[in-house]
Write an enzyme that holds these catalytic residues in place. Sequence first.
Site, PDB file in Angstrom:
ATOM      1  N   GLU A  29     -10.290   4.960   4.030  1.00 43.85           N
ATOM      2  CA  GLU A  29      -9.896   5.560   3.053  1.00 43.85           C
ATOM      3  C   GLU A  29     -11.323   5.457   2.288  1.00 43.85           C
ATOM      4  OE1 GLU A  29      -7.039   7.332   2.286  1.00 43.85           O
ATOM      5  OE2 GLU A  29      -6.695   6.293   4.627  1.00 43.85           O
ATOM      6  N   VAL A  58       0.806  -1.510   0.388  1.00 41.50           N
ATOM      7  CA  VAL A  58       0.137  -0.982  -0.274  1.00 41.50           C
ATOM      8  C   VAL A  58       0.985   1.477   0.252  1.00 41.50           C
ATOM      9  CG1 VAL A  58      -1.861   1.630   1.376  1.00 41.50           C
ATOM     10  CG2 VAL A  58      -1.748  -1.056   1.183  1.00 41.50           C
ATOM     11  N   SER A  98      -2.210  10.870   5.222  1.00 43.18           N
ATOM     12  CA  SER A  98      -1.980  10.454   6.584  1.00 43.18           C
ATOM     13  C   SER A  98      -1.377   9.005   7.004  1.00 43.18           C
ATOM     14  CB  SER A  98      -3.377  10.610   7.305  1.00 43.18           C
ATOM     15  OG  SER A  98      -4.440   9.505   6.433  1.00 43.18           O
TER      16      SER A  98
HETATM   17  C1  SIN Z   1      -2.841   8.164   2.096  1.00 39.19           C
HETATM   18  O1  SIN Z   1      -2.275   8.808   2.819  1.00 39.19           O
HETATM   19  O2  SIN Z   1      -2.803   8.000   0.999  1.00 39.19           O
HETATM   20  C2  SIN Z   1      -4.698   8.837   1.166  1.00 39.19           C
HETATM   21  C3  SIN Z   1      -4.669   9.857   2.126  1.00 39.19           C
HETATM   22  C4  SIN Z   1      -5.586  10.260   3.546  1.00 39.19           C
HETATM   23  O3  SIN Z   1      -5.510   9.491   4.239  1.00 39.19           O
HETATM   24  O4  SIN Z   1      -4.716  11.714   4.182  1.00 39.19           O
END
Ligand code: SIN
Length: 215
Positions: free
Chosen positions: A88, A11, A16
């Site tokens: 998400e 991933v 965040s």
């Molecule tokens: C991520 O962090 O890759 C997706 C965006 C987020 O949840 O801030």
Amino acid sequence: MADDQVTDYWVFGYGSLCWNPGFEFKDSMIGYVQGFSRKFWQGNIAHRGTKQKPGRVATLVENPEGFVWGKAFHLPDQNAFQYLEMREVYLGGYEVHKVDVRSEDGSRVVNATVYVATADNSQWLGEAPVDELAAQVATCSGPAGHNAEYVILLARWERQNAPDDRLDSELAELETLVICRLTAAGIDPDKVLTTNKRVSFSSMVPEKKLRCLNI
Ligand code: SIN
């Protein structure tokens, strides 16, 4: 796929997930994706804002010249995807995509799942001048904490992990403007950092949806 074929699950986080993945991983790699820029064009009503006052969070927007640094997580199995689907996709409005992530020296490339928000989701806010973004971020908060925390921790994470000459200048500018606005409003920027605050995502999802997510 043959039964004996081993599948690798990765991933990629550029928001965040970099500083608060919230799932177990067995390995990680700092790296970048090409052909995108990080933009604070996604609204957020579940984590860093509310329905009445949505916050702003990051998404990837296609840009042939662009690159975005983040962290690729190597998962031990598929279990984290249920959690990420809720955090998400269901709550955040992001879509699931795949992307190649490259290590700094290019010697390693991993194909990773990435969460991307587009104009097709109901929380989308779109482009705005950086001053407007800063004004919104400096005045919004939600169940996961202040919207400014999201921006400050992401900018800090980037400074600590990405090469100095590859930093996201738009993110740095947004962070500076947000800190200026907080300070002008008499708020100590350190006081908005409450990373120990943990949100129970399941408490925000209707029971029926929880059952279908098997969480
Ligand atoms: C991520 O962090 O890759 C997706 C965006 C987020 O949840 O801030």
